[in-house]
Design an enzyme around this catalytic site. Sequence first.
Site, PDB file in Angstrom:
ATOM      1  N   ARG A   1      -2.774 -15.314 -22.178  1.00 17.17           N
ATOM      2  CA  ARG A   1      -2.509 -13.886 -22.586  1.00 17.17           C
ATOM      3  C   ARG A   1      -3.102 -13.020 -21.516  1.00 17.17           C
ATOM      4  NH1 ARG A   1       1.206 -10.542 -24.212  1.00 17.17           N
ATOM      5  NH2 ARG A   1       0.325  -8.700 -24.834  1.00 17.17           N
TER       6      ARG A   1
ATOM      7  N   ARG B 188     -11.881 -11.571 -37.583  1.00 19.08           N
ATOM      8  CA  ARG B 188     -13.127 -11.786 -36.790  1.00 19.08           C
ATOM      9  C   ARG B 188     -13.893 -10.418 -37.012  1.00 19.08           C
ATOM     10  NH1 ARG B 188     -10.717 -13.974 -31.546  1.00 19.08           N
ATOM     11  NH2 ARG B 188     -11.671 -12.060 -30.673  1.00 19.08           N
TER      12      ARG B 188
ATOM     13  N   TYR C 195     -10.665 -20.758 -25.869  1.00 17.24           N
ATOM     14  CA  TYR C 195     -11.037 -19.178 -25.899  1.00 17.24           C
ATOM     15  C   TYR C 195     -12.576 -19.359 -26.181  1.00 17.24           C
ATOM     16  CZ  TYR C 195     -12.394 -14.389 -25.745  1.00 17.24           C
ATOM     17  OH  TYR C 195     -12.934 -13.268 -25.207  1.00 17.24           O
TER      18      TYR C 195
ATOM     19  N   ARG D 223     -18.095  -3.606 -43.538  1.00 15.87           N
ATOM     20  CA  ARG D 223     -19.342  -3.557 -43.881  1.00 15.87           C
ATOM     21  C   ARG D 223     -19.232  -2.400 -44.778  1.00 15.87           C
ATOM     22  NH1 ARG D 223     -21.547  -3.814 -38.318  1.00 15.87           N
ATOM     23  NH2 ARG D 223     -21.807  -6.103 -37.964  1.00 15.87           N
TER      24      ARG D 223
ATOM     25  N   GLU E 143      -7.638  -0.800 -19.710  1.00 17.68           N
ATOM     26  CA  GLU E 143      -7.004  -2.207 -20.247  1.00 17.68           C
ATOM     27  C   GLU E 143      -5.705  -1.986 -20.641  1.00 17.68           C
ATOM     28  OE1 GLU E 143      -9.789  -4.648 -22.225  1.00 17.68           O
ATOM     29  OE2 GLU E 143     -11.469  -4.110 -20.978  1.00 17.68           O
TER      30      GLU E 143
ATOM     31  N   ASP F 152     -16.565 -17.956 -25.952  1.00 18.55           N
ATOM     32  CA  ASP F 152     -17.335 -16.785 -25.713  1.00 18.55           C
ATOM     33  C   ASP F 152     -18.532 -17.511 -24.733  1.00 18.55           C
ATOM     34  OD1 ASP F 152     -16.456 -14.503 -26.791  1.00 18.55           O
ATOM     35  OD2 ASP F 152     -17.424 -14.868 -28.815  1.00 18.55           O
TER      36      ASP F 152
HETATM   37  P1  FAD Z   1     -14.570 -18.922 -15.589  1.00 19.24           P
HETATM   38  O1  FAD Z   1     -15.470 -17.709 -15.619  1.00 19.24           O
HETATM   39  O2  FAD Z   1     -13.002 -18.326 -15.411  1.00 19.24           O
HETATM   40  O3  FAD Z   1     -14.971 -19.526 -14.074  1.00 19.24           O
HETATM   41  C1  FAD Z   1     -14.114 -20.472 -13.455  1.00 19.24           C
HETATM   42  C2  FAD Z   1     -14.251 -20.433 -12.094  1.00 19.24           C
HETATM   43  O4  FAD Z   1     -13.508 -21.795 -11.446  1.00 19.24           O
HETATM   44  C3  FAD Z   1     -13.335 -19.239 -11.437  1.00 19.24           C
HETATM   45  O5  FAD Z   1     -14.545 -18.408 -10.601  1.00 19.24           O
HETATM   46  C4  FAD Z   1     -12.433 -19.554 -10.656  1.00 19.24           C
HETATM   47  O6  FAD Z   1     -12.094 -18.785  -9.401  1.00 19.24           O
HETATM   48  C5  FAD Z   1     -12.652 -20.928  -9.984  1.00 19.24           C
HETATM   49  N1  FAD Z   1     -11.760 -22.033  -9.941  1.00 19.24           N
HETATM   50  C6  FAD Z   1     -10.660 -22.267 -10.601  1.00 19.24           C
HETATM   51  N2  FAD Z   1      -9.859 -23.127  -9.823  1.00 19.24           N
HETATM   52  C7  FAD Z   1     -10.621 -23.473  -8.898  1.00 19.24           C
HETATM   53  C8  FAD Z   1     -10.051 -24.105  -7.742  1.00 19.24           C
HETATM   54  N3  FAD Z   1      -8.938 -24.947  -7.556  1.00 19.24           N
HETATM   55  N4  FAD Z   1     -11.007 -24.160  -6.579  1.00 19.24           N
HETATM   56  C9  FAD Z   1     -12.037 -23.539  -6.741  1.00 19.24           C
HETATM   57  N5  FAD Z   1     -12.548 -22.930  -7.750  1.00 19.24           N
HETATM   58  C10 FAD Z   1     -11.517 -22.583  -8.632  1.00 19.24           C
HETATM   59  N6  FAD Z   1     -17.410 -13.792 -23.716  1.00 19.24           N
HETATM   60  C11 FAD Z   1     -18.432 -13.024 -24.484  1.00 19.24           C
HETATM   61  O7  FAD Z   1     -19.525 -13.933 -24.926  1.00 19.24           O
HETATM   62  N7  FAD Z   1     -18.333 -11.630 -24.580  1.00 19.24           N
HETATM   63  C12 FAD Z   1     -17.540 -11.048 -24.139  1.00 19.24           C
HETATM   64  O8  FAD Z   1     -17.843  -9.557 -24.440  1.00 19.24           O
HETATM   65  C13 FAD Z   1     -16.507 -11.441 -23.512  1.00 19.24           C
HETATM   66  N8  FAD Z   1     -15.443 -10.456 -23.103  1.00 19.24           N
HETATM   67  C14 FAD Z   1     -14.397 -11.325 -22.460  1.00 19.24           C
HETATM   68  C15 FAD Z   1     -13.388 -10.142 -21.972  1.00 19.24           C
HETATM   69  C16 FAD Z   1     -12.306 -10.890 -21.004  1.00 19.24           C
HETATM   70  C17 FAD Z   1     -11.236  -9.788 -20.847  1.00 19.24           C
HETATM   71  C18 FAD Z   1     -12.218 -12.247 -21.027  1.00 19.24           C
HETATM   72  C19 FAD Z   1     -11.043 -12.859 -20.367  1.00 19.24           C
HETATM   73  C20 FAD Z   1     -13.152 -13.192 -21.448  1.00 19.24           C
HETATM   74  C21 FAD Z   1     -14.297 -12.587 -22.306  1.00 19.24           C
HETATM   75  N9  FAD Z   1     -15.439 -13.564 -22.539  1.00 19.24           N
HETATM   76  C22 FAD Z   1     -16.218 -12.840 -23.251  1.00 19.24           C
HETATM   77  C23 FAD Z   1     -15.188 -14.942 -22.305  1.00 19.24           C
HETATM   78  C24 FAD Z   1     -15.975 -15.179 -21.044  1.00 19.24           C
HETATM   79  O9  FAD Z   1     -15.387 -14.752 -19.951  1.00 19.24           O
HETATM   80  C25 FAD Z   1     -15.795 -16.847 -20.938  1.00 19.24           C
HETATM   81  O10 FAD Z   1     -16.617 -17.511 -21.829  1.00 19.24           O
HETATM   82  C26 FAD Z   1     -16.533 -17.224 -19.408  1.00 19.24           C
HETATM   83  O11 FAD Z   1     -16.672 -16.214 -18.413  1.00 19.24           O
HETATM   84  C27 FAD Z   1     -16.205 -18.434 -19.243  1.00 19.24           C
HETATM   85  O12 FAD Z   1     -16.838 -19.116 -18.208  1.00 19.24           O
HETATM   86  P2  FAD Z   1     -16.235 -20.295 -17.185  1.00 19.24           P
HETATM   87  O13 FAD Z   1     -17.312 -20.924 -16.247  1.00 19.24           O
HETATM   88  O14 FAD Z   1     -15.603 -21.390 -18.292  1.00 19.24           O
HETATM   89  O15 FAD Z   1     -14.744 -19.778 -16.612  1.00 19.24           O
HETATM   90  N1  UDP Z   2      -8.553  -4.811 -33.936  1.00 20.24           N
HETATM   91  C1  UDP Z   2      -7.879  -3.753 -34.080  1.00 20.24           C
HETATM   92  N2  UDP Z   2      -8.312  -2.648 -33.940  1.00 20.24           N
HETATM   93  C2  UDP Z   2      -9.518  -2.453 -33.016  1.00 20.24           C
HETATM   94  C3  UDP Z   2     -10.122  -3.596 -32.652  1.00 20.24           C
HETATM   95  C4  UDP Z   2      -9.708  -4.820 -32.989  1.00 20.24           C
HETATM   96  O1  UDP Z   2      -6.920  -3.903 -35.078  1.00 20.24           O
HETATM   97  O2  UDP Z   2      -9.900  -1.274 -32.823  1.00 20.24           O
HETATM   98  C5  UDP Z   2      -8.093  -6.241 -34.253  1.00 20.24           C
HETATM   99  C6  UDP Z   2      -7.129  -6.722 -33.360  1.00 20.24           C
HETATM  100  O3  UDP Z   2      -5.745  -7.329 -33.551  1.00 20.24           O
HETATM  101  C7  UDP Z   2      -7.830  -7.622 -32.369  1.00 20.24           C
HETATM  102  C8  UDP Z   2      -8.789  -8.409 -33.593  1.00 20.24           C
HETATM  103  O4  UDP Z   2      -9.066  -7.220 -34.518  1.00 20.24           O
HETATM  104  O5  UDP Z   2      -7.057  -8.814 -31.678  1.00 20.24           O
HETATM  105  C9  UDP Z   2     -10.225  -9.002 -32.828  1.00 20.24           C
HETATM  106  O6  UDP Z   2     -10.719  -8.044 -32.439  1.00 20.24           O
HETATM  107  P1  UDP Z   2     -11.900  -8.294 -31.090  1.00 20.24           P
HETATM  108  O7  UDP Z   2     -12.535  -7.110 -30.711  1.00 20.24           O
HETATM  109  O8  UDP Z   2     -12.651  -9.420 -31.680  1.00 20.24           O
HETATM  110  O9  UDP Z   2     -10.806  -8.944 -30.092  1.00 20.24           O
HETATM  111  P2  UDP Z   2     -11.141  -9.415 -28.506  1.00 20.24           P
HETATM  112  O10 UDP Z   2     -10.708  -8.249 -27.830  1.00 20.24           O
HETATM  113  O11 UDP Z   2     -12.323  -9.886 -28.509  1.00 20.24           O
HETATM  114  O12 UDP Z   2     -10.172 -10.577 -28.458  1.00 20.24           O
END
Ligand code: FAD
Ligand code: UDP
Length: 372
Positions: free
Chosen positions: A249, A172, A354, A176, A306, A356
């Site tokens: 996770r 992923r 998973y 470059r 984190e 985005d």
């Molecule tokens: P959620 O945002 O989880 O919404 C589900 C909602 O349902 C929650 O508010 C929950 O409380 C509610 N719910 C669950 N069960 C019940 C119940 N029984 N009753 C009432 N309410 C309930 N995507 C990117 O594009 N760029 C990023 O940089 C990026 N970074 C991320 C970093 C992290 C740490 C994580 C975990 C995800 C990241 N993502 C990122 C992905 C992104 O968070 C998700 O794609 C998006 O938020 C999912 O939306 P959703 O509505 O499916 O789920």
């Molecule tokens: N990774 C790494 N070093 C870094 C950043 C990322 O080795 O400084 C690796 C790590 O294995 C990670 C993968 O690249 O799981 C993908 O990174 P990305 O930032 O896309 O992960 P995300 O946090 O979005 O799951």
Amino acid sequence: MKKYDYLVVGSGLYGAVFAQQAKAKGKKVLVIEKRDHIAGNIYTKKVEGIDVHEYGAHIFHTNDEEVWNYITQFITFNRFTNSPVANYHGELYSLPFNMYTFNRMWGVVTPQQAAEKIEQQRQEAKITDPKNLEEQAISLVGVDIYKKLIQGYTEKQWGRSCKELPAFIIKRLPVRLTYDNNYFNALYQGIPVGGYTKLIENLLEGIDVICNVDYLQEKEKYDSLADKVVYTGPIDAYYNYSLGTLEYRSVRFENELLDIPNFQGNAAVNYTDKETPWTRIIEHKWFTFGKDEAGKDLPKTVISKEYSSEWTQGDEPYYPVNDEKNNKLYQAYKELSQKEENIIFGGRLGEYKYYDMDKVIASSLAKSKEIL
Ligand code: FAD
Ligand code: UDP
């Protein structure tokens, strides 16, 4: 006749987009949310004038023109470009792997010199058919970068040895031979001006929303209010884990408000050595940019450390573990869900994927087109 056409469970991105589309088609919609706030995992909260990403840093990026045209109707995005820095015991490197990284690592200046250096390390490692993440990484960027920028970070993030992890995870990351620090290969990228919560508020404008309600605790009451349900919570929880529990996770965030204007000079710094216990530090004010409020002039700053961790029931589910075992269990739940007539399962937890953010929007738009 029931009061609402649709009950949307969950006010995250999937639920909010669906609710907006349903309302636009003249449907009556009620959104209920378990947490005490809307916006799911993209929730941002103002702290000392800074939009803090409470459930982890979120950077919007997409190549999907339809998604971009849709979402920009509801908010303006700033011109933030993700350019994380890697910190290996105080040595700083640019990410993703590019000419700045290669120059700092080996002193090479031209793309040709960098390509030769990588090729030399590849040949020395004698890997022809990479079978795991370690072999894949070494064959992509050589052993020096693997040891300083990949091994420690990856083993902290996944809690497993790079030899046990699948090769695809590392593919992923872009490699470059140019001086380009943009982490994503996406046509569109940015952060909503005013925060993600504002985006969700705008999507839900004019729609009834009730927070602090757990649907599964009061299912009958809420089912009686609407003809159809859109459920965005965990699919296994809906079925009371009857077939088994899906794994995730998890991440623990440690937030600190500091009395200084600038802690690390960048939104994300990855700690790639294995000794530092956190994987990265986010400094939230640097997500604001351009049209946003001038974050740089604020006297304080908020940082989040984190820590990656194994998920146990009761923790916040973050990353679905889409391995063979869990995907199989999900399929079994999916088959159950397909027998339901009045409920749609959507989003990251409902579809155990998973996703985005752009993929969640695309999926919610597609589902609304199909059924509304
Ligand atoms: P959620 O945002 O989880 O919404 C589900 C909602 O349902 C929650 O508010 C929950 O409380 C509610 N719910 C669950 N069960 C019940 C119940 N029984 N009753 C009432 N309410 C309930 N995507 C990117 O594009 N760029 C990023 O940089 C990026 N970074 C991320 C970093 C992290 C740490 C994580 C975990 C995800 C990241 N993502 C990122 C992905 C992104 O968070 C998700 O794609 C998006 O938020 C999912 O939306 P959703 O509505 O499916 O789920
Ligand atoms: N990774 C790494 N070093 C870094 C950043 C990322 O080795 O400084 C690796 C790590 O294995 C990670 C993968 O690249 O799981 C993908 O990174 P990305 O930032 O896309 O992960 P995300 O946090 O979005 O799951």
